[in-house]
Design a protein around this motif. Sequence first.
Motif, short mmCIF file in Angstrom:
data_model
loop_
_atom_site.label_atom_id
_atom_site.label_comp_id
_atom_site.label_asym_id
_atom_site.label_seq_id
_atom_site.Cartn_x
_atom_site.Cartn_y
_atom_site.Cartn_z
N GLY A 133 0.88 -1.15 -0.09
CA GLY A 133 0.05 -0.10 -0.18
C GLY A 133 0.77 1.30 -0.15
O GLY A 133 0.24 2.37 -0.25
N GLU A 134 2.01 1.23 0.35
CA GLU A 134 3.00 2.23 0.25
C GLU A 134 3.40 2.69 -1.17
O GLU A 134 4.05 3.73 -1.41
CB GLU A 134 4.24 2.05 1.17
N HIS A 135 3.05 1.74 -2.00
CA HIS A 135 3.48 2.07 -3.36
C HIS A 135 2.25 2.18 -4.32
O HIS A 135 1.84 1.36 -5.16
CB HIS A 135 4.45 1.03 -3.88
N VAL A 136 1.37 3.50 -4.40
CA VAL A 136 0.25 3.63 -4.74
C VAL A 136 0.23 3.66 -6.45
O VAL A 136 -0.76 3.41 -6.97
CB VAL A 136 -0.16 4.71 -4.22
N ASP A 137 1.51 4.09 -6.85
CA ASP A 137 1.48 4.01 -8.28
C ASP A 137 2.02 2.69 -9.14
O ASP A 137 1.96 2.70 -10.43
CB ASP A 137 2.52 5.02 -8.74
N ASP A 138 2.13 1.49 -8.30
CA ASP A 138 2.48 0.34 -8.92
C ASP A 138 1.38 -0.84 -8.81
O ASP A 138 0.81 -0.71 -7.58
CB ASP A 138 3.85 -0.20 -8.09
N PRO A 139 1.06 -1.35 -9.74
CA PRO A 139 0.01 -2.52 -9.66
C PRO A 139 0.53 -3.45 -8.86
O PRO A 139 1.75 -3.78 -8.66
CB PRO A 139 0.18 -2.96 -11.08
N VAL A 140 -0.33 -4.04 -7.90
CA VAL A 140 -0.14 -4.72 -6.39
C VAL A 140 0.70 -6.13 -7.05
O VAL A 140 1.55 -6.78 -6.48
CB VAL A 140 -1.07 -4.85 -5.71
N HIS A 141 0.09 -6.71 -8.12
CA HIS A 141 0.54 -7.93 -8.70
C HIS A 141 2.08 -7.72 -9.10
O HIS A 141 2.92 -8.83 -9.37
CB HIS A 141 -0.38 -8.40 -9.83
N ALA A 142 2.61 -6.67 -9.59
CA ALA A 142 3.97 -6.52 -10.04
C ALA A 142 4.91 -6.33 -8.90
O ALA A 142 6.00 -6.40 -9.08
CB ALA A 142 3.96 -5.38 -10.97
N ILE A 143 4.34 -6.14 -7.73
CA ILE A 143 5.31 -5.87 -6.50
C ILE A 143 5.28 -6.61 -5.52
O ILE A 143 6.12 -6.74 -4.50
CB ILE A 143 5.25 -4.38 -5.93
N ASP A 144 4.14 -7.43 -5.10
CA ASP A 144 3.79 -8.28 -4.04
C ASP A 144 4.64 -9.35 -4.25
O ASP A 144 4.60 -10.62 -4.86
CB ASP A 144 2.41 -8.67 -4.14
N GLY A 145 5.63 -9.52 -3.16
CA GLY A 145 6.59 -10.61 -2.98
C GLY A 145 6.22 -11.69 -1.87
O GLY A 145 7.04 -12.44 -1.57
N GLY A 146 4.88 -11.45 -1.31
CA GLY A 146 4.30 -12.39 -0.14
C GLY A 146 4.80 -11.75 1.02
O GLY A 146 5.36 -10.71 1.24
N ALA A 147 4.54 -12.70 2.14
CA ALA A 147 4.88 -12.26 3.57
C ALA A 147 6.31 -11.53 3.75
O ALA A 147 6.37 -10.32 4.44
CB ALA A 147 4.44 -13.42 4.40
N ASP A 148 7.28 -12.11 3.30
CA ASP A 148 8.40 -11.51 3.55
C ASP A 148 9.11 -11.07 2.35
O ASP A 148 10.27 -10.59 2.47
CB ASP A 148 9.47 -12.74 4.16
N GLY A 149 8.41 -10.96 1.22
CA GLY A 149 8.86 -10.31 0.06
C GLY A 149 9.70 -11.19 -0.90
O GLY A 149 10.22 -11.18 -1.89
N LEU A 150 9.73 -12.61 -0.54
CA LEU A 150 10.69 -13.54 -1.15
C LEU A 150 9.92 -14.66 -1.66
O LEU A 150 10.45 -15.80 -2.14
CB LEU A 150 11.65 -13.95 -0.05
N ASP A 151 8.56 -14.60 -1.98
CA ASP A 151 8.16 -15.95 -2.32
C ASP A 151 8.49 -16.20 -3.66
O ASP A 151 8.79 -17.25 -3.96
CB ASP A 151 6.55 -15.67 -2.30
N LEU A 152 8.54 -15.16 -4.63
CA LEU A 152 8.83 -15.51 -6.07
C LEU A 152 10.28 -15.45 -6.03
O LEU A 152 10.75 -16.31 -7.04
CB LEU A 152 8.22 -14.52 -7.07
N ALA A 153 10.96 -14.68 -5.21
CA ALA A 153 12.50 -14.84 -5.02
C ALA A 153 12.99 -16.27 -5.01
O ALA A 153 13.96 -16.89 -5.70
CB ALA A 153 13.14 -14.07 -4.27
N ARG A 154 12.32 -17.15 -3.93
CA ARG A 154 12.61 -18.49 -3.94
C ARG A 154 12.23 -19.46 -5.04
O ARG A 154 13.00 -20.36 -5.11
CB ARG A 154 12.01 -19.03 -2.61
N THR A 155 11.31 -19.09 -5.53
CA THR A 155 11.00 -19.84 -6.80
C THR A 155 12.24 -19.66 -7.98
O THR A 155 12.53 -20.41 -8.61
CB THR A 155 9.60 -19.57 -7.55
N CYS A 156 12.54 -18.60 -8.13
CA CYS A 156 13.59 -17.96 -9.14
C CYS A 156 15.04 -18.92 -8.68
O CYS A 156 15.45 -19.27 -9.44
CB CYS A 156 13.98 -16.54 -8.79
#
Length: 214
Positions: A133-156
């Motif tokens: 919510g602090e990034h109002v100009d960005d689409p949520v789906h494009a910035i949301d990394g999960g609870a710790d921000g690393l969900d997709l990073a771990r997949t990577c």
Amino acid sequence: MTLDVEPVRTELIEFGSLSIQYDQRVLRPRRWTTAQSAWASALLRTAPAGPVLELCAGVGHIGLLTMVGQDRPLVLVDSSEVACDHAAANVERANLPGPVDIRCGLMDGLIADEERFALIIADPPWVPSADTGEHVDDPVHAIDGGADGLDLARTCLELIGRHLGDGGSALLQLGGLDQVAAVSDHLTDHPELDLRLVEHRAYDDRGVLVLLVR
């Protein structure tokens, strides 16, 4: 009742030597990430033969700038059809010497078991869900990394471990030094990935890049 719908406006941004198109439905390219392209391009000078892969590629700007002057094949992967459409237009605009393959969908289902890459670039969303919510100009789906921000990073990391070729390297974008430490711990806890974090470069409060090798 008529709902006001914001019209889609395609915009162009200078990204290094490239002109990149995007719209408000995708993440606007950040100019600081030209540093990721520059680092990746430098790594290619001593990389083994083979193609380049970009995970969570968005509109393709980081991977495309990396490949300016390179004739290696490039594979761009992203889950957003809108981003992939922009990436296709940006490929045409970039006019690279090598072929570019755009794959749209969930990244862990789009790379064949036997594929190996000399360089892997990964740009997953890394904002913790509670902070989007602090990034109002960005689409949520494009910035949301999960609870710790690393969900997709771990997949990577899993895909890098599976598809990085011998002698190759990977550049992963993260949000801060706390995430760098978490990724380092993850690699220690998962020796089967056979990856080492050997360097990181922080760019003020904009993000961090980490270099991974075998």
